[in-house]
Design a protein around this motif. Structure first.
Motif, PDB file in Angstrom:
ATOM      1  N   VAL A 115     -20.516  21.943  55.120  1.00 35.81           N
ATOM      2  CA  VAL A 115     -20.574  20.604  54.511  1.00 35.81           C
ATOM      3  C   VAL A 115     -20.896  19.554  55.561  1.00 35.81           C
ATOM      4  CG1 VAL A 115     -18.978  21.129  52.661  1.00 35.81           C
ATOM      5  CG2 VAL A 115     -18.106  20.167  54.784  1.00 35.81           C
ATOM      6  N   GLU A 116     -20.853  19.939  56.844  1.00 33.10           N
ATOM      7  CA  GLU A 116     -21.211  18.998  57.893  1.00 33.10           C
ATOM      8  C   GLU A 116     -22.684  19.165  58.313  1.00 33.10           C
ATOM      9  OE1 GLU A 116     -16.838  17.633  59.388  1.00 33.10           O
ATOM     10  OE2 GLU A 116     -17.490  19.576  60.074  1.00 33.10           O
ATOM     11  N   ALA A 117     -23.476  19.889  57.489  1.00 34.22           N
ATOM     12  CA  ALA A 117     -24.886  20.157  57.816  1.00 34.22           C
ATOM     13  C   ALA A 117     -25.681  18.862  58.029  1.00 34.22           C
ATOM     14  CB  ALA A 117     -25.526  20.989  56.708  1.00 34.22           C
ATOM     15  N   ASP A 129     -22.449  21.010  68.790  1.00 36.39           N
ATOM     16  CA  ASP A 129     -21.199  21.787  68.707  1.00 36.39           C
ATOM     17  C   ASP A 129     -20.079  20.895  68.175  1.00 36.39           C
ATOM     18  OD1 ASP A 129     -22.959  23.245  70.306  1.00 36.39           O
ATOM     19  OD2 ASP A 129     -21.366  24.063  71.563  1.00 36.39           O
ATOM     20  N   HIS A 130     -19.267  21.433  67.279  1.00 35.72           N
ATOM     21  CA  HIS A 130     -18.150  20.649  66.720  1.00 35.72           C
ATOM     22  C   HIS A 130     -16.871  21.484  66.715  1.00 35.72           C
ATOM     23  CE1 HIS A 130     -15.567  18.373  64.176  1.00 35.72           C
ATOM     24  NE2 HIS A 130     -15.756  19.097  63.094  1.00 35.72           N
ATOM     25  N   THR A 131     -15.802  20.945  67.304  1.00 34.40           N
ATOM     26  CA  THR A 131     -14.497  21.633  67.291  1.00 34.40           C
ATOM     27  C   THR A 131     -13.407  20.652  66.869  1.00 34.40           C
ATOM     28  OG1 THR A 131     -13.791  21.067  69.543  1.00 34.40           O
ATOM     29  CG2 THR A 131     -15.251  22.984  69.315  1.00 34.40           C
ATOM     30  N   HIS A 132     -12.223  21.211  66.607  1.00 33.58           N
ATOM     31  CA  HIS A 132     -11.037  20.395  66.314  1.00 33.58           C
ATOM     32  C   HIS A 132     -10.077  20.522  67.496  1.00 33.58           C
ATOM     33  CE1 HIS A 132     -12.078  21.355  61.829  1.00 33.58           C
ATOM     34  NE2 HIS A 132     -12.796  20.362  62.293  1.00 33.58           N
ATOM     35  N   ALA A 133     -10.584  20.379  68.703  1.00 35.07           N
ATOM     36  CA  ALA A 133      -9.811  20.618  69.933  1.00 35.07           C
ATOM     37  C   ALA A 133      -8.412  20.005  69.869  1.00 35.07           C
ATOM     38  CB  ALA A 133     -10.576  20.060  71.124  1.00 35.07           C
ATOM     39  N   SER A 192      -8.642  11.421  64.306  1.00 38.15           N
ATOM     40  CA  SER A 192      -7.804  12.286  63.456  1.00 38.15           C
ATOM     41  C   SER A 192      -8.547  13.492  62.909  1.00 38.15           C
ATOM     42  CB  SER A 192      -7.201  11.507  62.283  1.00 38.15           C
ATOM     43  OG  SER A 192      -6.441  10.433  62.765  1.00 38.15           O
ATOM     44  N   HIS A 193      -9.623  13.900  63.552  1.00 38.10           N
ATOM     45  CA  HIS A 193     -10.401  15.006  63.022  1.00 38.10           C
ATOM     46  C   HIS A 193     -10.863  15.959  64.131  1.00 38.10           C
ATOM     47  CE1 HIS A 193     -14.200  16.274  60.519  1.00 38.10           C
ATOM     48  NE2 HIS A 193     -13.766  17.241  61.277  1.00 38.10           N
ATOM     49  N   GLY A 194     -11.659  15.493  65.097  1.00 42.96           N
ATOM     50  CA  GLY A 194     -12.148  16.408  66.118  1.00 42.96           C
ATOM     51  C   GLY A 194     -13.227  15.786  66.972  1.00 42.96           C
TER      52      GLY A 194
END
Ligand code: ZN
Length: 657
Positions: A115-117, A129-133, A192-194
């Motif tokens: 959904v983040e396409a 690159d996406h993480t919730h570190a 609050s997300h990443g």
């Protein structure tokens, strides 16, 4: 935070997409960056289609894939030009957006893109690159989180205020990026997300992620908010299995289906559950919004299910009245329970779900405590969390439904689980969705299956203390017991009564009879608590109705066990516990029967091996699996109205018929 990039390894990944696979796995392997399906990555590639036209394609993580184990087919190819058109729309619902992603992918069989396409598409870099570190989420979830993030990163990142993931977030990022990005911009921090990083190569984007997260970790360390002191040892409270089973019963009633519970009594978990301020710090919300789908917004404190359920209903009713479209309430049962005695207890509709919740909450406990030290933990508002929990796409999945496996949320104990019929019973129960505790004298039972829903324990069933310990471990892992398969037994070589010594007789009775009495007694209070009522299957023997010469101890022990089972059916019927027996015969694929023994026995009857194996009315072979499949079905709905039954599995035997 250290880079795991290896030039040597990377050189084995040839194409741009292969390198995307490599660095995605590096991210996925670090649970402090992404947990269980979290995070997503992409690469933009120019390709020629069948018409010979060149087009830019976004390969973005597909739904259902985990970064730790992703492969090239886990990336969904979507036409870039269409994605960039979409972001210019004023609004787009999530269902519309998913439809656009689906219809613009260039491989029909690829999974639905993340959904983040669209967000990935609008960032003008080849790799994203996406993480919730954990470290980033820790800092953003504090009262002055945004100011801290700006101090840490300065102009190197753009700060994006919290917006629900999906179209709105993609649009906001597109606007902010166009207005504020500079040559120096390395990434985005989503409050609050990443965090996002990007670059021209897989390595550049990955190293930027590591470097950005490392800065957050150092900041926490410099502010005395990284090292959490080792909690003091706590007193073991003795056996807690029965209390867990009682709690599981209540949780299952609230959920409307059987649930498994896992109890973590590590020093870290116990110290957290016993904090004086637990009611404040644990009752604010999850570390990152997508955890809510698994853990629910708040953990339950203690064991008051009624209070939790009414609290959940109140939250639902309040938030649902503001929802964009009508929503259907999810079950109100907790997924995380914090109890001063039972520790961190996680719940799931199967063992994997419970395990995932344990992992998520172990990280959440660290994040909360570090944020608390940094200046105060503050999660997103209930309204923001509700929006994700009751997201259109999740609700659509709910409406689609689908039947869970037969024994979903239930646990079984199988004795004699390392070989033969017992081993086959483990497989048949796992295949029907049960979690299984396998006991056997043979330590091979420990590693029979390496999966979340199996616990193998080497255990001498004639040692009641060992049985009790094994049961306690099983209950801490799965929270209760619904089914019991009594299979462990010994069959000593043929000995006529005249030569039968007392030692052998007693040993056979101890394993085949006494151990089963002990287990039935130990398991009875647990079976009574089973949400769908307890079930017992006794693996008997053809020798019960038709004994043979030279098998006095075996036949007598199995006949006594048969009688014990019948009495149990009488005594426990009122509690809904069913107990049925199977009488197999001539099951030759067990440890007992080597080729040598088979040949000797066949010769004894003047037969060939194959003829000997099928010397029954139906002239058929009976395998361990045949017996196990019937044993599993006896625990299912087909036998819901049957107790005290004895069913032969022997191909038809003249003496039994
Ligand atoms: Zn995310």
């Amino acid at each position: 935070m250290k880079s795991l990039w290896s030039q040597e390894e990377a050189s084995r990944f040839g194409t741009d997409l292969d390198l995307r696979v490599y660095s995605s796995r590096l991210l996925g392997h670090d649970p402090s960056l992404v947990l269980h399906g979290g995070g997503n990555t992409s690469v933009k590639i120019r390709e020629t289609n069948v018409l010979g036209e060149e087009q830019d394609i976004l390969y973005v993580k597909g739904s259902g894939w985990d970064l730790a184990t992703i492969e090239a087919p886990g990336f969904t190819p979507i036409r870039m030009d269409h994605l960039l058109e979409l972001v210019r729309l004023e609004s787009l619902t999530d269902l519309q957006m998913v439809n656009e992603l689906k219809t613009q992918q260039t491989i029909a069989s690829a999974p639905t893109g993340s959904v983040e396409a669209i967000l990935h598409a609008v960032l003008p870099f080849k790799y994203v690159d996406h993480t919730h570190a954990d470290a980033v989420v820790t800092i953003t979830n504090t009262a002055d989180g945004e100011a801290r993030i700006r101090r840490i990163y300065g102009e190197d990142i753009l700060v994006i205020p919290y917006v629900m993931p999906g179209f709105d977030l993609a649009r906001l990022v597109a606007e902010r990026f166009a207005a504020e990005a500079t040559e120096r911009t390395l990434g985005l921090v989503l409050m609050s997300h990443g965090i996002f990083s990007f670059g021209a190569t897989a390595q550049e984007s990955y190293l930027r992620m590591i470097e950005l997260v490392d800065r957050a970790e150092r900041y926490l360390a410099d502010h005395g908010a990284w090292d959490l002191s080792v909690p003091p040892a706590f007193e073991e409270a003795g056996d807690l299995g029965l209390e867990l089973a009682q709690l599981r019963r209540a949780v299952s009633e609230a959920a409307g289906c059987p649930m498994l519970l896992a109890s973590d009594r590590s020093a870290e978990a116990m110290a957290f559950c016993r904090r004086d301020d637990l009611e404040v710090i644990s009752q604010q919300g999850p570390a990152t919004p997508d955890h809510v789908i698994r853990t629910k917004r708040l953990p339950m404190l203690g064991r008051d299910l009624d209070a939790y359920v009414s609290g959940y209903r109140a939250y639902f009713e309040e938030q649902a009245s503001n929802a964009r479209s009508p929503v259907q309430m999810l079950d109100p049962a907790p997924r995380v329970i914090l109890d001063p005695q039972l520790g961190l207890v996680t719940c799931g509709k199967n063992a994997t779900e419970a395990c995932i919740n344990t992992d998520i909450y172990r990280h959440t406990m660290q994040i909360i405590q570090r944020a608390d030290r940094l200046g105060g933990w503050r999660a997103l508002s209930a309204a923001d969390i509700f929006e994700v929990e009751y997201w259109e796409l999740e609700q659509a999945k709910l409406r689609k439904g689908g039947q869970p496996p037969m024994f979903s949320g239930e646990a079984a104990l199988v004795t004699g689980a390392a070989s033969g019929i017992g081993k086959a019973c483990v497989a048949s129960l796992l295949a029907r969705g049960a979690a299984v505790i396998g006991l056997d004298l043979n330590p091979a039972v420990n590693n029979l299956h390496l999966r979340a829903d199996y616990l193998g324990l080497a255990c001498d069933v004639t040692d009641t203390r060992a049985l009790r310990q094994a049961l306690e471990l099983g209950l801490r892992r799965f929270g209760g017991l619904d089914m019991l398969i009594l299979d462990a037994g010994v069959f000593p070589g043929g000995k006529r009564i005249a030569e039968l010594d007392d030692g052998l007789w007693r040993r056979v009775m101890a394993v085949n009879l006494d151990a089963n009495l002990a287990l039935l007694r130990l398991c009875h209070p647990l079976l009574e608590l089973a949400p769908k009522q307890g079930r017992v299957v006794v693996i008997g023997s053809k020798n019960v109705p038709a004994p043979g010469p030279g098998a006095a101890a075996y036949s007598a022990s199995k006949a006594a066990l048969n009688q014990l089972a019948r009495v149990a059916a009488l005594e426990w019927g009122g509690e809904g516990i069913r107990i049925n027996s199977l009488h197999p015969d001539a099951v030759f694929d067990t440890g007992l029967w080597t080729q040598e023994v088979l040949e000797a026995r066949a010769a004894h009857y003047g037969m060939g091996v194959q003829q000997y194996k099928t010397k029954n009315l139906l002239k058929t072979e009976v395998s361990s699996r045949d017996v196990a499949e019937l044993a599993a079905e006896m625990c299912g709905p087909l036998f819901a109205r049957t107790t005290g039954a004895q069913v032969p599995v022997d191909g038809g035997n003249e003496r039994v018929v």
